[in-house]
Design a protein around this motif. Sequence first.
Motif, short mmCIF file in Angstrom:
data_model
loop_
_atom_site.label_atom_id
_atom_site.label_comp_id
_atom_site.label_asym_id
_atom_site.label_seq_id
_atom_site.Cartn_x
_atom_site.Cartn_y
_atom_site.Cartn_z
N ALA A 42 0.86 -1.24 0.00
CA ALA A 42 -0.19 -0.22 0.01
C ALA A 42 0.87 1.31 -0.05
O ALA A 42 1.59 1.62 0.87
CB ALA A 42 -0.84 -0.02 1.36
N TYR A 43 0.86 1.82 -1.00
CA TYR A 43 1.66 3.04 -1.27
C TYR A 43 0.70 4.25 -1.28
O TYR A 43 -0.36 4.11 -1.95
CB TYR A 43 2.31 3.10 -2.57
CG TYR A 43 3.55 2.37 -2.68
CD1 TYR A 43 4.69 2.69 -2.41
CD2 TYR A 43 3.29 0.80 -3.19
CE1 TYR A 43 5.96 1.77 -2.46
CE2 TYR A 43 4.49 0.29 -3.28
CZ TYR A 43 5.50 0.49 -2.87
OH TYR A 43 6.32 -0.43 -3.17
N ALA A 44 0.96 5.22 -0.48
CA ALA A 44 0.34 6.82 -0.69
C ALA A 44 0.81 7.47 -1.68
O ALA A 44 1.68 7.10 -2.24
CB ALA A 44 0.51 7.24 0.65
N PHE A 45 0.12 8.35 -2.32
CA PHE A 45 0.42 8.97 -3.53
C PHE A 45 1.64 9.76 -3.40
O PHE A 45 2.68 9.56 -4.18
CB PHE A 45 -0.67 10.44 -3.64
CG PHE A 45 -0.04 11.50 -4.63
CD1 PHE A 45 -0.39 11.12 -6.11
CD2 PHE A 45 0.89 12.51 -4.55
CE1 PHE A 45 0.14 11.72 -7.08
CE2 PHE A 45 1.23 13.40 -5.46
CZ PHE A 45 0.68 12.89 -6.76
N GLU A 46 2.16 10.21 -2.03
CA GLU A 46 3.64 10.88 -1.81
C GLU A 46 4.83 9.94 -1.93
O GLU A 46 5.90 10.29 -2.08
CB GLU A 46 3.34 11.39 -0.29
CG GLU A 46 2.41 12.58 -0.32
CD GLU A 46 1.12 12.25 0.22
OE1 GLU A 46 0.20 12.78 0.29
OE2 GLU A 46 0.75 10.85 0.18
N ASP A 47 4.49 8.42 -1.89
CA ASP A 47 5.28 7.55 -1.90
C ASP A 47 5.94 7.24 -3.27
O ASP A 47 7.00 6.79 -3.42
CB ASP A 47 5.10 6.27 -1.08
CG ASP A 47 4.54 6.32 0.17
OD1 ASP A 47 5.17 7.22 1.01
OD2 ASP A 47 3.68 5.73 0.55
N LEU A 48 5.02 7.50 -4.47
CA LEU A 48 5.73 7.13 -5.64
C LEU A 48 6.16 8.23 -6.27
O LEU A 48 6.06 9.39 -6.53
CB LEU A 48 3.96 6.82 -6.34
CG LEU A 48 3.23 5.78 -5.57
CD1 LEU A 48 1.74 5.90 -6.07
CD2 LEU A 48 4.06 4.47 -6.17
N GLN A 49 7.07 7.66 -7.27
CA GLN A 49 8.02 8.52 -7.90
C GLN A 49 8.34 7.78 -9.00
O GLN A 49 8.41 6.66 -9.24
CB GLN A 49 9.58 8.65 -6.99
CG GLN A 49 9.31 9.12 -5.98
CD GLN A 49 9.00 10.79 -5.84
OE1 GLN A 49 9.31 11.63 -6.55
NE2 GLN A 49 8.01 11.11 -4.77
#
Length: 143
Positions: free
Chosen positions: A7-14
């Motif tokens: 589970a990734y939050a928006f802020e985790d994704l690059q």
Amino acid sequence: MTAETAAYAFEDLQPGMTASLGKTISEADILLFAGISCDTNPVHLNEEFASQTMFKGRIAHGMLSAALISAVFGTRMPGPGCIYIGQELRFKAPVRAGDTVNAHVEVTETVPEKKFVKFRTWCTVGDKTVLDGSATIMVPARG
């Protein structure tokens, strides 16, 4: 959370982050997908018919491979809570019962004002790309 669920939050994704999932397609998968989707095209279900086509035999539904991309999004990256906004698909080669399909996603862009994440999507069987495309997913922010 299990090893197979993230589970990734928006802020985790690059951009550059990737995830994948593999599945060997069985005869049962093809039959069940035909029943669920109501796509009973004989190229998927009838060997005699399919042997007369350009594929020279039965093939799995293209959307069965595409569904594996959805599984990556829902369970690996971004994970539970994400929402599909759009998907573009280009089917490049057939998949047959017994083939192992590997579905891959790669973050290409984030759109902070909408909490959208854009991905390159593709499926392979061995070294061959069988599906290529792109997707836009809405990803919940932290908190």
